[in-house]
Design a protein around this motif. Sequence first.
Motif, PDB file in Angstrom:
ATOM      1  N   LEU A 135       0.477 -17.377  -1.392  1.00 58.79           N
ATOM      2  CA  LEU A 135      -0.538 -18.372  -1.038  1.00 58.79           C
ATOM      3  C   LEU A 135      -0.782 -18.397   0.469  1.00 58.79           C
ATOM      4  O   LEU A 135      -1.901 -18.555   0.931  1.00 58.79           O
ATOM      5  CB  LEU A 135      -0.094 -19.756  -1.511  1.00 58.79           C
ATOM      6  N   GLY A 186       2.920 -25.464  -0.656  1.00 59.57           N
ATOM      7  CA  GLY A 186       2.844 -24.236  -1.448  1.00 59.57           C
ATOM      8  C   GLY A 186       2.735 -23.006  -0.565  1.00 59.57           C
ATOM      9  O   GLY A 186       3.390 -21.994  -0.810  1.00 59.57           O
ATOM     10  N   GLY A 225      10.688 -16.670 -10.642  1.00 60.53           N
ATOM     11  CA  GLY A 225      11.186 -18.018 -10.868  1.00 60.53           C
ATOM     12  C   GLY A 225      11.046 -18.522 -12.285  1.00 60.53           C
ATOM     13  O   GLY A 225      11.202 -19.718 -12.533  1.00 60.53           O
ATOM     14  N   ASP A 229      13.686 -17.534  -5.725  1.00 61.33           N
ATOM     15  CA  ASP A 229      12.710 -18.276  -6.521  1.00 61.33           C
ATOM     16  C   ASP A 229      13.018 -19.772  -6.540  1.00 61.33           C
ATOM     17  O   ASP A 229      12.112 -20.607  -6.551  1.00 61.33           O
ATOM     18  CB  ASP A 229      12.660 -17.737  -7.950  1.00 61.33           C
ATOM     19  N   VAL A 230      14.297 -20.081  -6.557  1.00 60.22           N
ATOM     20  CA  VAL A 230      14.678 -21.488  -6.523  1.00 60.22           C
ATOM     21  C   VAL A 230      14.304 -22.080  -5.157  1.00 60.22           C
ATOM     22  O   VAL A 230      13.763 -23.182  -5.060  1.00 60.22           O
ATOM     23  CB  VAL A 230      16.190 -21.629  -6.801  1.00 60.22           C
ATOM     24  N   ARG A 253      11.910 -21.072  -3.308  1.00 57.77           N
ATOM     25  CA  ARG A 253      10.465 -21.202  -3.256  1.00 57.77           C
ATOM     26  C   ARG A 253      10.024 -22.518  -3.894  1.00 57.77           C
ATOM     27  O   ARG A 253       9.194 -23.242  -3.370  1.00 57.77           O
ATOM     28  CB  ARG A 253       9.799 -20.031  -3.980  1.00 57.77           C
ATOM     29  N   ARG A 254      10.609 -22.820  -5.032  1.00 54.90           N
ATOM     30  CA  ARG A 254      10.257 -24.084  -5.686  1.00 54.90           C
ATOM     31  C   ARG A 254      10.580 -25.282  -4.809  1.00 54.90           C
ATOM     32  O   ARG A 254       9.833 -26.252  -4.750  1.00 54.90           O
ATOM     33  CB  ARG A 254      11.023 -24.228  -7.005  1.00 54.90           C
ATOM     34  N   GLU A 255      11.717 -25.187  -4.139  1.00 51.70           N
ATOM     35  CA  GLU A 255      12.109 -26.312  -3.290  1.00 51.70           C
ATOM     36  C   GLU A 255      11.132 -26.474  -2.120  1.00 51.70           C
ATOM     37  O   GLU A 255      10.681 -27.583  -1.819  1.00 51.70           O
ATOM     38  CB  GLU A 255      13.547 -26.087  -2.797  1.00 51.70           C
ATOM     39  N   ALA A 276      16.758 -28.952   0.064  1.00 46.84           N
ATOM     40  CA  ALA A 276      18.063 -28.455  -0.351  1.00 46.84           C
ATOM     41  C   ALA A 276      17.879 -26.961  -0.550  1.00 46.84           C
ATOM     42  O   ALA A 276      17.275 -26.532  -1.521  1.00 46.84           O
ATOM     43  CB  ALA A 276      18.506 -29.129  -1.640  1.00 46.84           C
ATOM     44  N   TRP A 304      20.757 -32.587 -11.102  1.00 39.75           N
ATOM     45  CA  TRP A 304      20.096 -31.612 -10.248  1.00 39.75           C
ATOM     46  C   TRP A 304      19.438 -30.543 -11.116  1.00 39.75           C
ATOM     47  O   TRP A 304      20.102 -29.886 -11.898  1.00 39.75           O
ATOM     48  CB  TRP A 304      21.128 -30.965  -9.327  1.00 39.75           C
ATOM     49  N   TYR A 309      13.620 -34.314   1.965  1.00 34.72           N
ATOM     50  CA  TYR A 309      14.741 -33.410   2.245  1.00 34.72           C
ATOM     51  C   TYR A 309      14.404 -32.014   1.748  1.00 34.72           C
ATOM     52  O   TYR A 309      13.482 -31.828   0.944  1.00 34.72           O
ATOM     53  CB  TYR A 309      16.022 -33.903   1.561  1.00 34.72           C
ATOM     54  N   LEU A 334      16.955 -28.164  -9.951  1.00 30.82           N
ATOM     55  CA  LEU A 334      16.224 -27.117  -9.254  1.00 30.82           C
ATOM     56  C   LEU A 334      16.813 -25.776  -9.689  1.00 30.82           C
ATOM     57  O   LEU A 334      17.950 -25.467  -9.384  1.00 30.82           O
ATOM     58  CB  LEU A 334      16.378 -27.292  -7.752  1.00 30.82           C
ATOM     59  N   ALA A 335      16.047 -25.003 -10.424  1.00 31.25           N
ATOM     60  CA  ALA A 335      16.577 -23.764 -10.976  1.00 31.25           C
ATOM     61  C   ALA A 335      15.425 -22.894 -11.408  1.00 31.25           C
ATOM     62  O   ALA A 335      14.274 -23.323 -11.392  1.00 31.25           O
ATOM     63  CB  ALA A 335      17.474 -24.073 -12.174  1.00 31.25           C
TER      64      ALA A 335
END
Lengths: 387, 535
Positions: A128, B114, A34, B103-104, B106-108, B97, A7, B95, A9-10
């Motif tokens: 955005l 976007g 981020g 920030d995490v 946001r990435r997901e 998660a 995993w 999915y 995602l970080a």
Amino acid sequence: MTGDRTWDLAVQPTPLHLRTSQFNVANRWTDELGWTLPSVYSSIASEHAALRNACTMSDLTALATYSLRGADVGSYLNRLAGGTAGTVKVGASRRAVMCDDRGGLIAEGVVMRADTADWKLTLPVRCLDWLTLSARGFDCDIEDVSDHVCAFAVEGPSSCAALLAAGFAGLEALRPGGVRQLKVGSAGVTVMRRSATGGLGYEVRCAVSDALFVFDRTRRGAELFRPVLAGEQVRSLARLEAGHCRLRTDYESALIAREVDRRSPLELGLGHLVNLDVGPFTGKAALVRQKREGAHRALVGIELDGASLPEGRLLSMSTEIVGRISSLGWSPARKRIIGLADVRAASLGVNRQLSATGSDGRPVSARIVPRPFYVCPNAHRTPPDAH
Amino acid sequence: MERFDVIVIGAGHNGLTAAAYLARAGLSVLVLEKNDYIGGAAVSREVEPGFIYSSCSYALSLLRPEIVRDLDLTLHGLRVVPYEGSVTLMGDGRYIASSSHPDVMRRELARHSGSDADAYHRYGRDMRRQADIIAPWLMQSPPDPAALSPTKIRKTLSLLADMRSLGQEGLEGAIRFWTLSASDLLDRYFDSDVVKAHLAASAVIGTGLGPMSPGSAYIMLHHRIGGLDGAAGSWGHVRGGMGTVSHALAASLKSFGGEIRTSSGVSEVKVSKKRAVGVVLEDGTQIDAGAVVSGLELKRSVLSLLDWNALPKGFTDRVSEFRTRGSSAKLNIALDGLPEFKDLPHDCPSLDGDIRLCGTISDMERAYDDWKEKVMPRDPYIEMVVPSRLDPTLAPPGKHVASVFVQYVPDTLIGGSWTDANRAKLEEVVLNKIERAAPGFRNKIRHVETRTPAELESEIGLTQGNIFHGELTLDQLLFNRPLPELAHYRTPVHGYYLCGSSTHPGGGVMGAPGANAANTILADISPRLLRSRPA
Ligand SMILES: Cc1cc2nc3c(=O)[nH]c(=O)nc-3n(C[C@H](O)[C@H](O)[C@H](O)COP(=O)(O)OP(=O)(O)OC[C@H]3O[C@@H](n4cnc5c(N)ncnc54)[C@H](O)[C@@H]3O)c2cc1C
């Protein structure tokens, strides 16, 4: 559960992480939007000294970068940001403020235009959805390219000379705010003469795939000028010295702020970035009203007596609390404590004697002073003085 | 004959909360519970040896911090393990998660869209703003716009003034949040169907509304108001299962001298001269009291326990009209191993939170359509948690328990009631849906307990199996909950009060109805009682 980690995602390292971590002697880190960024590389004092007297390099990746295309980009930007952002000429850039419909500041950013069709907007927030929403009715496509662009800053009085030595030919002729496309080796780079630190400085942008190559080439080429890597803390201090208000420190974006924390560009001292005399732009009506009726609050520069930071953040005038200090720091350039404070507009200009509470509980006297706290004439000269 | 200052009927967490506050104020308090265990829908039970189920409620978020503080629940054993995210599985490989790190997160979200990723901040701000408006109303009696007494008017005005300070736009926003459907509200911010499904999931829990029904946006808000350690909307597993909340409350109650009797179902509230004077137990025992408080759901509190002749004309009809349609079922499962979801890496940290098997908003709406038709759910919305991932006290080492919440299960079926065969059919539907998302799941099952609305009604007394003691729609909330004349916890029978989830602010393991009711009762009776007491 196994020990393997799949995993991922970080919060992410930046494209320059390999280098920034190599040089991060203090191993102190922070994160912005981020991304992981060095907070201090060695010490604030040495990084500040280099920034003000020689030359520094910093990772600028923690900015959202949007690429804008289409026939209406100029009018879109005018509408989006204070009626002025779309007036940027090719080869130039300008600061721009974006408000919501009620005149609350979303963020201050920079619009740059490397050639006719290449507009970029950089912002300290991700928005955005707001940009897209505002683009309805305009021929303007917006793309978030933050993950594809690497940016770093070369700043300080000898930054121009350092970049020239590194092969950024012709840079001495670039005027403040100017933007130019160059080749470094085989890599295309865009250089903008702009620095939020109040001194001379340049921002270099290139594709993420070229990031380490361009960064190394610049650093090695400029070796003679001993570029020092500067972390977020020193940049933040330098921006305070330059009198800039900073998102998440001095104000909160209207996109996420609580009602009481909303501020307009007029209240923050960014009124010069909106043009209330031109056609409609988002938030104009509210700003016109605020200008007519007078703002309730103002962000002002302050200086404090003594050399130690006060304990509390409240500012009072005799016994009445009139505001709150939003940022504070010992300015090595001015050799005194400087800061920004959000005060009630009614308390301005009357009796300027203010006080904060010192670490010993006694009052520390504070004065409202004009911003910026630090200006370097070199920031405006073309060509800049060679150091 | 025995006599107490106050008798509380039902040892649900609200009854226990009210009892503890009353005992803390110095009153003698007796709690009477029909089951041989306490907690009602906030309960931990060992059905399969070695495995602890949170039989009904399983995720803690709403419990008011004031109550934890006032009743010293931490000292009495309450431990909450917060979890940081949740997973929404669409069934087609996609999915989300979620993460509590902005920030995490946001990435997901940006993997799907976007602009949705950035809109999430704006959505979060607006939700927080609305939650901030409502939160202060939870710990006080609701405003009563019809009341004429000056103090009441002042109180109502101060709450309305809070609202006015929002400004015109804020007020419009509030009304919008209260009346829109979840689907329409989300459309104002987002494009991606995955993102919308992820957020809409909280709108469907326990309601008789679909994600496209007006009013369902409010449910999302209701679920967001909770605060673990002041962080709005964060969720946690209670160590030892949800019953730990009830046991901590019971311990607090006992520390103030209160008493609880289990296996003591109440069959009647004794009324004399329009005043509640005590209760009669199912075995005929009578106990007297200065005041009686019911922690049961409204219809039971009024229609089953009171003599209808003593009630004002039309009152019982209005009570009958209170909507309590059930819409949820619960499976508790003992597992020989951790379920592995095929679309997700095994070490995704969000698996510690709730795992939703949901599909798009339209899929949820279709599940809702089945419910309206009262047919056996074909593809229900499922929310499961595996609390033993974070709490080793729930299962033997290497083994696990799963709490599976099933949404849009009718309280009766068009073809009849919840027979054993029908219950088995539902169980099959649910287990197969989980198996599709987590192949091999069924092979790990040791024991399953399936609780349809029928079981929830017969065991805990949730009328029609409604998990919140009455639906959470705006017409049944605030000064309308449960009915305008009952909104301040008092009933037409003097000295008889309500404190269950049917009352303001509503359902969930929150404790606020119990605490508020205790406040009202203390205001009514303690001057009188305390005067008659020797110092
Ligand atoms: C399946 C399910 C899942 C849920 N999930 C969650 C969740 O994850 N998070 C959350 O916050 N909330 C959840 N809830 C809602 C929450 O559990 C309830 O709203 C809350 O527990 C109700 O508490 P209460 O004290 O008001 O009433 P109850 O818990 O219903 O208590 C009433 C008590 O009265 C007793 N009683 C009934 N009749 C009599 C009688 N005649 N004499 C004496 N005693 C009697 C009952 O046995 C019971 O103990 C869920 C509910 C259910 C059913």
